[in-house]
Design an enzyme around this catalytic site. Structure first.
Site, PDB file in Angstrom:
ATOM      1  NE  ARG A 166      14.482  46.826  78.521  1.00 38.10           N
ATOM      2  CZ  ARG A 166      13.676  45.785  78.710  1.00 38.10           C
ATOM      3  NH1 ARG A 166      13.897  44.666  78.059  1.00 38.10           N
ATOM      4  NH2 ARG A 166      12.646  45.875  79.518  1.00 38.10           N
ATOM      5  CB  SER A 239      12.777  49.557  83.829  1.00 41.99           C
ATOM      6  OG  SER A 239      11.775  48.588  83.893  1.00 41.99           O
ATOM      7  CD  GLU A 337      14.850  50.095  80.041  1.00 42.65           C
ATOM      8  OE1 GLU A 337      14.027  50.968  79.735  1.00 42.65           O
ATOM      9  OE2 GLU A 337      14.547  48.964  80.433  1.00 42.65           O
TER      10      GLU A 337
END
Ligand code: EPU
Length: 343
Positions: A166, A239, A337
């Site tokens: 990520r 998420s 995130e």
């Protein structure tokens, strides 16, 4: 060249969380050559520039965003065959799932595990989008960017993009690079990647799987875990937090407290934890709601908001509460995130 900068544009409808204030100025970028023009304009206005894709991974502040917000809307797909490989060069503004579907229909392998991920192509290398055992960096060949520091276009090889879980150079270099297209290296030869538990289970007794079967399976699995934001009832950014990566000492401490904690090796003596599992099984947060914000009832890592009833501040406070809870109960600092914009 002159492209219209529109003053005071509401950004909430450009994001899947559906909250946030106005951009001082808003512009749609539809052609590659508009990018250097925009960057020059930003220098002359001496104001910040924010690039927006599908708005599926951002939390826009209630007080809005200073300077110019540019919606990346460059489209177009070019393909080139190289033996069993197909190089697919795609404009940053193409809807990522339209591309995934198109490639699956052509019988090209590589993107199918990433089916139904919201957002645009240009956003995928920035946070190295991943799902069901595949990260987009595994199939990226090059990323074409405009380098605002050197004031020119560059084709960056995947190996130069600093891809991690990520994360990428585009994220850490904060605004230096504007992604204008991404070239994916796909394969005409079958390459099913079915090691992720949910997919493995789905295909356990099936043979002769084609790429569309994998896409169909991922869509089915995902639809059971993620809220449908497209119908406009629920705001979400998927998420909200990253899964934490911890070292052996932290893991030993956590395992002593919770022996059945699931872990995934990521190399260098580190492991990735499932924050969704922790929030659900250890902290009992699945489905927990406060005001208009809550953890999704089927996936605790996903935050959901009642559409049009919440604010960026409320979501931010809820997220802080989750961060504090995980820190106080487990001694782990978690990261978001979702990217904060205008804060
Ligand atoms: N789990 C629970 N309860 C929950 C949520 C998860 O017990 O409420 C357990 C699951 O049963 C599973 C494990 O935790 O054993 C991992 O859950 P899951 O497979 O749903 O994946 P995740 O780690 O929570 C990541 C990505 C998702 C991606 C899925 C599927 C991150 C931050 N998220 O979630 O990506 O779709 O894997 O591969 O890495 C996104 O980035 O927005 C996103 C949706």
């Amino acid at each position: 060249m002159s492209i219209e900068l529109i003053p005071a544009v509401d950004l909430a409808s450009y994001t899947t969380l559906g909250v946030g204030g106005k951009a001082d100025y808003f512009v749609r970028i539809e052609r590659v050559k508009e990018v250097p023009w925009l960057c020059e304009k930003i220098i002359s206005m001496s104001c910040p520039l924010t690039i927006l894709g599908g708005g599926s991974n951002v939390l826009v502040s209630d007080s809005g965003v200073r300077g110019v917000v540019a919606l990346m809307a460059i489209v177009g797909i070019d393909t080139k065959e190289e033996g069993d490989d197909v190089l697919v060069r795609v404009g940053a503004g193409v809807v990522f799932d339209d591309l995934v579907e198109y490639c699956a229909r052509q019988g090209w392998w590589g993107l199918e595990n990433l089916s139904h991920i919201p957002g645009t192509v240009g956003a995928t290398p920035i946070q190295n989008v991943g799902a069901y055992g595949v990260e987009v960096s595994e199939v990226i060949d090059t990323v074409q960017v405009f380098d605002r520091q050197k004031e020119r276009f560059i084709d960056m090889l995947a190996s130069d993009c600093g891809f991690q879980y990520r994360d990428s150079l585009f994220k850490s270099a904060k605004g230096r690079f504007i992604v204008v297209s991404v070239t994916f290296r796909l394969s005409k030869k079958p390459m099913p990647k079915l090691h992720y538990a949910d997919l493995n289970q789905y295909f356990i007794s099936k043979k002769n799987i084609d790429v569309c079967d994998v896409r169909k399976a991922v869509v089915e699995i995902r639809s059971n875990k993620f809220p449908k934001w497209q119908d406009g009832l629920v705001g979400t950014a998927g998420s909200f937090f990253k899964n934490p990566i911890v070292d052996e000492t932290t893991l030993a401490r956590l395992k002593a407290k919770c022996p059945d904690l699931p872990v995934y090796e990521v190399g260098n003596g580190k492991v990735k934890l499932s924050l969704g599992w922790i929030l659900d099984k250890l902290l009992n947060r699945k489905g927990y709601k406060k005001g208009a914000v809550g953890h999704y009832e089927k996936q605790a890592l996903v935050l959901v908001v009642d559409h049009k009833k919440s604010s960026a501040e409320e979501i931010d406070l809820f997220a802080k509460e989750v961060e504090d809870l995980v820190n106080s109960e487990l001694g782990i600092k978690i990261e978001r995130e979702v990217t904060m914009v205008g804060v």
